[in-house]
Scaffold this motif. Structure first.
Motif, PDB file in Angstrom:
ATOM      1  N   PRO A  98      78.638  50.839  44.881  1.00 23.78           N
ATOM      2  CA  PRO A  98      76.911  49.750  44.757  1.00 23.78           C
ATOM      3  C   PRO A  98      77.217  48.254  44.983  1.00 23.78           C
ATOM      4  O   PRO A  98      77.089  47.453  43.829  1.00 23.78           O
ATOM      5  CB  PRO A  98      76.213  50.255  43.538  1.00 23.78           C
ATOM      6  N   ILE A  99      76.901  48.110  46.167  1.00 19.46           N
ATOM      7  CA  ILE A  99      77.113  46.288  46.207  1.00 19.46           C
ATOM      8  C   ILE A  99      76.299  45.887  47.564  1.00 19.46           C
ATOM      9  O   ILE A  99      75.124  47.139  47.803  1.00 19.46           O
ATOM     10  CB  ILE A  99      78.737  46.090  46.371  1.00 19.46           C
ATOM     11  N   LYS A 100      76.026  45.016  47.844  1.00 21.29           N
ATOM     12  CA  LYS A 100      75.247  43.992  48.167  1.00 21.29           C
ATOM     13  C   LYS A 100      75.410  42.677  49.213  1.00 21.29           C
ATOM     14  O   LYS A 100      76.338  42.051  48.659  1.00 21.29           O
ATOM     15  CB  LYS A 100      73.651  44.451  47.523  1.00 21.29           C
ATOM     16  N   ILE A 101      74.794  42.777  50.134  1.00 18.22           N
ATOM     17  CA  ILE A 101      74.863  41.136  50.607  1.00 18.22           C
ATOM     18  C   ILE A 101      73.784  40.459  50.376  1.00 18.22           C
ATOM     19  O   ILE A 101      72.705  40.616  49.920  1.00 18.22           O
ATOM     20  CB  ILE A 101      74.937  41.728  52.304  1.00 18.22           C
ATOM     21  N   VAL A 102      73.949  39.126  49.797  1.00 23.45           N
ATOM     22  CA  VAL A 102      73.097  37.788  49.048  1.00 23.45           C
ATOM     23  C   VAL A 102      73.539  37.003  49.706  1.00 23.45           C
ATOM     24  O   VAL A 102      72.180  36.288  49.801  1.00 23.45           O
ATOM     25  CB  VAL A 102      73.274  37.690  47.932  1.00 23.45           C
ATOM     26  N   ASP A 103      74.555  36.104  50.615  1.00 21.79           N
ATOM     27  CA  ASP A 103      74.651  35.393  51.311  1.00 21.79           C
ATOM     28  C   ASP A 103      75.293  35.550  52.519  1.00 21.79           C
ATOM     29  O   ASP A 103      76.658  36.455  52.335  1.00 21.79           O
ATOM     30  CB  ASP A 103      75.386  34.449  50.398  1.00 21.79           C
ATOM     31  N   VAL A 104      75.789  34.674  53.516  1.00 21.15           N
ATOM     32  CA  VAL A 104      76.430  34.429  54.573  1.00 21.15           C
ATOM     33  C   VAL A 104      77.184  33.213  54.166  1.00 21.15           C
ATOM     34  O   VAL A 104      76.930  32.131  54.039  1.00 21.15           O
ATOM     35  CB  VAL A 104      75.473  34.011  55.712  1.00 21.15           C
ATOM     36  N   ALA A 105      78.559  33.604  54.147  1.00 22.22           N
ATOM     37  CA  ALA A 105      79.794  32.866  53.605  1.00 22.22           C
ATOM     38  C   ALA A 105      80.049  31.543  55.106  1.00 22.22           C
ATOM     39  O   ALA A 105      80.573  30.651  55.060  1.00 22.22           O
ATOM     40  CB  ALA A 105      80.970  33.627  52.969  1.00 22.22           C
ATOM     41  N   VAL A 106      80.225  33.008  55.607  1.00 26.67           N
ATOM     42  CA  VAL A 106      81.022  31.798  57.326  1.00 26.67           C
ATOM     43  C   VAL A 106      81.286  32.332  58.309  1.00 26.67           C
ATOM     44  O   VAL A 106      81.051  33.450  58.665  1.00 26.67           O
ATOM     45  CB  VAL A 106      82.370  31.499  57.029  1.00 26.67           C
ATOM     46  N   THR A 107      80.561  31.715  59.716  1.00 26.12           N
ATOM     47  CA  THR A 107      80.730  32.273  60.797  1.00 26.12           C
ATOM     48  C   THR A 107      82.180  31.541  62.000  1.00 26.12           C
ATOM     49  O   THR A 107      82.212  30.881  61.451  1.00 26.12           O
ATOM     50  CB  THR A 107      79.814  32.281  61.485  1.00 26.12           C
ATOM     51  N   TYR A 108      82.578  32.675  62.688  1.00 22.86           N
ATOM     52  CA  TYR A 108      83.494  31.939  63.459  1.00 22.86           C
ATOM     53  C   TYR A 108      84.085  33.296  65.026  1.00 22.86           C
ATOM     54  O   TYR A 108      83.957  33.926  64.752  1.00 22.86           O
ATOM     55  CB  TYR A 108      84.744  32.406  62.154  1.00 22.86           C
ATOM     56  N   GLY A 109      84.694  32.938  65.510  1.00 23.72           N
ATOM     57  CA  GLY A 109      85.518  33.149  66.735  1.00 23.72           C
ATOM     58  C   GLY A 109      86.934  33.803  66.329  1.00 23.72           C
ATOM     59  O   GLY A 109      87.157  33.855  65.529  1.00 23.72           O
ATOM     60  N   ILE A 110      87.002  34.212  67.841  1.00 18.56           N
ATOM     61  CA  ILE A 110      87.902  35.312  67.953  1.00 18.56           C
ATOM     62  C   ILE A 110      89.123  34.654  67.628  1.00 18.56           C
ATOM     63  O   ILE A 110      89.936  34.943  67.433  1.00 18.56           O
ATOM     64  CB  ILE A 110      88.014  36.005  69.089  1.00 18.56           C
ATOM     65  N   GLY A 111      89.271  33.217  67.361  1.00 17.02           N
ATOM     66  CA  GLY A 111      90.841  32.634  67.436  1.00 17.02           C
ATOM     67  C   GLY A 111      90.812  32.390  65.532  1.00 17.02           C
ATOM     68  O   GLY A 111      91.914  32.699  65.222  1.00 17.02           O
ATOM     69  N   ASN A 112      90.165  32.848  64.077  1.00 14.67           N
ATOM     70  CA  ASN A 112      90.353  32.878  63.274  1.00 14.67           C
ATOM     71  C   ASN A 112      90.569  34.638  62.468  1.00 14.67           C
ATOM     72  O   ASN A 112      90.685  34.643  61.778  1.00 14.67           O
ATOM     73  CB  ASN A 112      89.398  32.313  62.879  1.00 14.67           C
ATOM     74  N   THR A 113      90.369  35.652  63.974  1.00 18.48           N
ATOM     75  CA  THR A 113      90.877  36.599  63.948  1.00 18.48           C
ATOM     76  C   THR A 113      91.365  37.326  65.074  1.00 18.48           C
ATOM     77  O   THR A 113      90.013  37.364  65.712  1.00 18.48           O
ATOM     78  CB  THR A 113      89.723  37.558  62.484  1.00 18.48           C
TER      79      THR A 113
END
Length: 327
Positions: A98-113
């Motif tokens: 029972p969880i939900k999304i309320v915001d977008v924290a950060v976008t990132y490219g392949i270099g960070n994952t």
């Protein structure tokens, strides 16, 4: 709601609390976050701006993966997970958490994952098929797992034939350097930096984009906390975006953020330069709704990670609630 900080004056102003915040059922807020993952709101975390704005102590708890965050929310020990990956979130809701999304924290490219192949393995994208039968370190159920699956499949490799070892990024990085695994899929500035001393990226950013790999993290919350403390949640989201704005204006205290992220100032600056922090108007317009980026990505990842026991949901829009964003 009044602005929490004044960017142009460079001063922090306490929020004039509404009664619903001041007399909320919660006497503290328990928030999860990552190491080695620098974001503007860490300045607000360290300087107790969240505490002042919400009117209660905010207890920040460090987690190694988004999977652990989901488990903590399910157990009732965490209310909000900041910058949780989409992969662990989708696995959680596929399991009916029972969880939900309320915001977008950060976008990132392949270099960070990314997935880094050890030099000693002799494997590159050209002979990636040789990964089959080899040991690969992957923190299962995370965005690094998503990158792993998408990357090797794009190169024609059967991920089911790879000997996957479930390891958090610091351990996977160390094992790659020590030659115990052929590849490690990682997130976190320090872990990736260490792994690159003994290896190289399996795919480039352009190749990742061509393979359909897109990444962003979200702010998730338990349904219980959102229902019982809506004004506190709105305030938490507002503080976050105020500090995103402060960063975009070049006014963040980067030394404070770097220390809290446990990364050097140079590495912190480099990492955050490659991050994106969409504002509430952008999120409302492009990310929310049945055809927005959030639900579209949830559908893709839901099918990627779905199983007979925990199949993908038919409708992911019900686990996304953008109503807490500042208007």
């Amino acid at each position: 709601m009044k602005k929490i900080i004044s960017l142009f004056l460079g001063s922090i102003v306490a929020l004039a609390f509404s009664a619903s915040v001041a007399f909320s059922a919660a006497n503290e807020v328990r928030a999860a976050y990552f190491p080695e993952w620098a974001t503007p709101n860490q300045e607000a975390k360290v300087k107790k701006v969240y505490d002042d704005a919400l009117g209660v102590p905010v207890k920040w708890v460090l987690f190694g993966t988004g999977v652990e965050m989901s488990e903590a929310m399910l157990s009732g020990s965490i209310d909000i997970s900041f910058s949780q990956g989409m992969a662990p979130f989708v696995n959680a809701v596929n399991s009916k958490n029972p969880i939900k999304i309320v915001d977008v924290a950060v976008t990132y490219g392949i270099g960070n994952t990314q997935c880094i192949v050890g030099n000693a393995s002799g494997i590159t994208k050209d002979n990636a098929i040789d990964l089959e039968g080899k040991k690969v370190a992957v923190p299962l159920g995370t965005m690094a797992d998503y990158v792993f699956r998408m990357s090797v499949r794009a190169l024609g490799v059967d991920d089911n034939k790879i000997d996957v070892v479930d390891q958090q990024p610091p351990d996977g990085s160390t094992n790659l350097v020590d030659g115990n695994v052929a590849m490690a899929c990682l997130f976190g500035k320090n872990s990736i930096k260490q792994a690159l001393t003994a290896g190289s990226s399996l795919v480039t950013p352009d190749e990742a984009k061509a393979a359909g790999i897109t990444m962003f993290d979200i702010v998730s919350v338990t349904n219980k906390f959102a229902k019982e403390n809506p004004e506190m949640l709105r305030t938490f989201v507002e503080v976050t975006h105020e500090y995103n704005d402060k960063y975009k204006a070049g006014k963040s205290d980067m030394a404070v953020i770097a220390k809290d992220a446990t990364t050097s100032l140079a590495d912190t600056t480099d990492q955050m330069d490659k991050f994106g922090f969409p504002n509430p108007a952008e999120i409302t317009k492009d990310w929310c709704g049945e055809n927005g980026k959030i639900v579209t990505s949830l559908k893709l990842m839901g099918n990627l990670f779905g199983s007979d026991e925990n199949p993908a949901l038919k409708d992911y829009s019900k686990v996304v609630d953008c109503s807490f964003l500042p208007q």
